[in-house]
Design an enzyme around this catalytic site. Structure first.
Site, PDB file in Angstrom:
ATOM      1  N   SER A  82       0.657  -1.118  -0.041  1.00 22.09           N
ATOM      2  CA  SER A  82       0.163  -0.054  -0.104  1.00 22.09           C
ATOM      3  C   SER A  82       0.984   1.301   0.013  1.00 22.09           C
ATOM      4  CB  SER A  82      -0.910   0.076   1.284  1.00 22.09           C
ATOM      5  OG  SER A  82      -1.989  -1.087   1.223  1.00 22.09           O
ATOM      6  N   HIS A 134       1.122   4.327   4.525  1.00 17.63           N
ATOM      7  CA  HIS A 134       0.492   5.053   3.318  1.00 17.63           C
ATOM      8  C   HIS A 134       0.688   6.665   3.262  1.00 17.63           C
ATOM      9  CE1 HIS A 134      -3.485   2.391   3.640  1.00 17.63           C
ATOM     10  NE2 HIS A 134      -2.549   1.746   3.519  1.00 17.63           N
TER      11      HIS A 134
END
Length: 229
Positions: A82, A134
């Site tokens: 991610s 992230h």
């Protein structure tokens, strides 16, 4: 097996986990979700800028996400790509900014990207989601986009739009604008400083939450429906 675990990275000197965790996933659904995201985000960038540059952004963004995760989530184990995928989103945003004059419908593209990034970061406040990966990946990718995705602003022609049988010669003189060079230089300096400081802090065992009492809310916000423990 290579998952990101702060204690092993710092005290067992297993720094390779900062990279290997990018290739691991927490199940088939996690893997499929990341694969679909990579197809959606990565194909367009790779077609425009090539495998090498996008591959570098992908890897360095994932690495940046791992660094921030180790600094702030020291009690959790993390896997997944991610951070690298958010890096590609960040690169898309900086590429739009630094190549602003080559785009039509600029404001619509910018608004769409900002909404997309905001929604995905918003999901990160749910439990069991490593939002620091992230955020770190997005910041790294955003800066890398300024360095690696610059293209001429005048006379630039996308080769995909040239009819078969025609050749477009590159202009002899530089067609870049001054602000592009400024953004490139600033982003490069920030990348070097950021990675250096983060690496030193990680291997010294620094806990990022000690200097930021509210930062843990960036990864999980407790509510009556769930706990962040």
């Amino acid at each position: 097996m290579g998952a990101l675990e702060s204690h092993k990275v710092v005290h067992a000197h297993q720094g390779w986990r900062l990279i290997t965790c990018i290739w691991l996933h927490a199940g088939v659904i996690h893997l499929l979700a990341n694969m679909l995201s990579l197809i959606f985000i990565g194909i367009r960038l790779e077609q425009e800028f090539g495998f090498l540059r996008i591959g570098v952004i992908y890897l360095l963004s994932g690495f940046g996400g791992s660094l921030l995760s180790v600094l702030f989530l020291q009690s959790r184990i993390s896997v997944g790509a991610s951070g690298a995928l958010f890096g590609l989103l960040g690169a898309m945003l900086s590429e739009l900014i630094i190549n602003w004059s080559t785009y039509d419908n600029k404001c619509a593209a910018l608004t769409t990207l900002i909404i997309l990034v905001g929604l995905n970061l918003g999901v990160g406040i749910l439990p069991h989601v490593d939002n620091f990966a992230h955020i770190g990946g997005f910041i790294a990718g955003f800066l890398l986009g300024f360095v690696l995705l610059v293209r001429p602003q005048f006379g630039w022609v996308n080769q995909r739009n040239v009819p078969p049988g025609y050749e477009v010669e590159s202009p002899a003189e530089s067609k870049h604008r001054i602000y592009q060079y400024i953004c490139l230089g600033l982003a490069f300096v920030l990348l070097i400083v950021g990675y250096t400081v983060a690496l030193v802090m990680v291997f010294r065992g620094v806990n990022g939450n000690d200097g930021c009492s509210w930062c843990h809310y960036l990864s999980c916000v407790p509510t009556s429906r769930w706990s962040c423990d």
